[in-house]
Enzyme design. Structure first.
Site, short mmCIF file in Angstrom:
data_model
loop_
_atom_site.label_atom_id
_atom_site.label_comp_id
_atom_site.label_asym_id
_atom_site.label_seq_id
_atom_site.Cartn_x
_atom_site.Cartn_y
_atom_site.Cartn_z
N ASP A 1 -16.83 11.11 4.95
CA ASP A 1 -16.65 9.78 4.39
C ASP A 1 -16.79 9.83 2.86
O ASP A 1 -17.88 10.10 2.35
CB ASP A 1 -17.70 8.85 4.99
CG ASP A 1 -17.58 7.40 4.55
OD1 ASP A 1 -16.86 7.11 3.57
OD2 ASP A 1 -18.23 6.55 5.19
N ASN B 1 -3.97 -0.13 -4.14
CA ASN B 1 -2.65 -0.76 -4.19
C ASN B 1 -2.47 -1.36 -5.58
O ASN B 1 -3.41 -1.40 -6.38
CB ASN B 1 -2.48 -1.80 -3.07
CG ASN B 1 -3.52 -2.90 -3.15
OD1 ASN B 1 -3.77 -3.48 -4.20
ND2 ASN B 1 -4.15 -3.21 -2.02
N GLY C 1 -7.73 0.81 4.88
CA GLY C 1 -7.98 2.24 4.76
C GLY C 1 -9.08 2.59 3.77
O GLY C 1 -10.10 1.91 3.68
N VAL C 2 -8.84 3.64 3.00
CA VAL C 2 -9.81 4.12 2.01
C VAL C 2 -10.10 3.03 0.98
O VAL C 2 -11.25 2.82 0.59
CB VAL C 2 -9.30 5.40 1.32
CG1 VAL C 2 -10.16 5.78 0.13
CG2 VAL C 2 -9.22 6.54 2.30
N ASP C 3 -9.07 2.33 0.55
CA ASP C 3 -9.22 1.27 -0.45
C ASP C 3 -10.22 0.21 0.02
O ASP C 3 -11.17 -0.12 -0.70
CB ASP C 3 -7.85 0.65 -0.73
CG ASP C 3 -7.82 -0.30 -1.90
OD1 ASP C 3 -8.73 -0.27 -2.75
OD2 ASP C 3 -6.85 -1.08 -1.99
N SER D 1 -1.79 8.30 -0.63
CA SER D 1 -0.52 7.90 -0.02
C SER D 1 -0.30 8.40 1.40
O SER D 1 0.76 8.16 1.97
CB SER D 1 0.69 8.31 -0.88
OG SER D 1 0.81 7.47 -2.00
N THR D 2 -1.27 9.08 2.00
CA THR D 2 -1.05 9.66 3.33
C THR D 2 -1.41 8.73 4.48
O THR D 2 -1.20 9.08 5.63
CB THR D 2 -1.82 10.98 3.50
OG1 THR D 2 -3.22 10.73 3.35
CG2 THR D 2 -1.36 12.02 2.49
N GLY D 3 -1.94 7.57 4.17
CA GLY D 3 -2.26 6.61 5.22
C GLY D 3 -1.08 5.69 5.47
O GLY D 3 0.02 6.13 5.82
N TYR E 1 0.87 4.31 3.52
CA TYR E 1 2.04 4.57 2.67
C TYR E 1 2.94 5.67 3.23
O TYR E 1 4.03 5.89 2.73
CB TYR E 1 1.61 4.90 1.24
CG TYR E 1 1.17 3.69 0.43
CD1 TYR E 1 0.95 2.45 1.00
CD2 TYR E 1 0.98 3.81 -0.93
CE1 TYR E 1 0.56 1.36 0.25
CE2 TYR E 1 0.58 2.72 -1.70
CZ TYR E 1 0.37 1.50 -1.10
OH TYR E 1 -0.02 0.43 -1.86
#
Length: 187
Positions: free
Chosen positions: A25, A39, A47-49, A136-138, A140
């Site tokens: 995490d 974003n 997600g991470v954001d 960008s791997t989630g 996006y």
């Protein structure tokens, strides 16, 4: 009063020169800075954001609002710096990765810019350590193997020319992402 969240220590993670690979995490990591896959609004999301905004508390959101008032958000490929709020990390570097559209709309170049601009902010602050998620791997949709290769290439190039950050930690959530980063780091 709830007990504090235990820190996650990256120093024992596998090392590849000044790069480490850690599975866990990112919001609990004890690096000096962490990177947020943000974003363009900078106001949090999924997600991470969302996890970073929730864990860091209102100070991060307030700092992002001030950035929005000054410059209107953050464009893909760019990066901005805020406080870490309640996170163990002192700073959060917010960067906006590209939405995957097949790879023919400058996505690789924009993703590389995310890493270069984030690392440049870390260098300006002279941070000892910075942690990156898979930008960008989630949602996006950027292919994880290609994204890992770009991340590793850009980090190696930057670290080869700069003293700061001292260490880059790539933080992965699952075994699949771990394998992609290991392959890129061993190449």
């Amino acid at each position: 009063m709830p007990s504090p969240t235990p820190l996650a220590y990256w120093r024992d993670a596998p090392a590849f020169g000044r790069i480490r690979l850690y599975q866990g995490d990112i919001t609990k990591l004890d690096t000096e800075a962490i990177v947020n896959a943000a974003n363009t609004s900078l106001l949090g999301g999924g997600g991470v954001d969302g996890a970073i905004h929730r864990a860091g508390g209102p100070a991060i959101l307030e700092a992002c609002r001030q950035i929005r008032a000054r410059q209107g958000g953050c464009q893909p490929g760019a990066a901005v710096l805020t406080t870490g709020g309640r996170l163990p990390a002192r700073y959060v570097i917010h960067t906006v990765g590209p939405v995957w559209q097949g790879g023919h709309k400058q996505e690789p170049e924009l993703l590389a810019c995310c890493y270069r601009h984030s690392l440049a902010l870390a260098e300006q602050q002279q941070v000892a350590s910075v942690a990156f998620p898979g930008i960008s791997t989630g949602i996006y949709g950027y292919p994880k193997a290609e994204a890992a290769a770009i991340a590793v290439r850009e980090a190696r190039a930057f670290l080869g020319e700069h003293a700061f950050p001292g260490t880059v930690v790539f933080v992965v959530f699952d075994e699949e992402a771990r394998r992609f980063y290991e392959q890129a780091l061993q190449a």
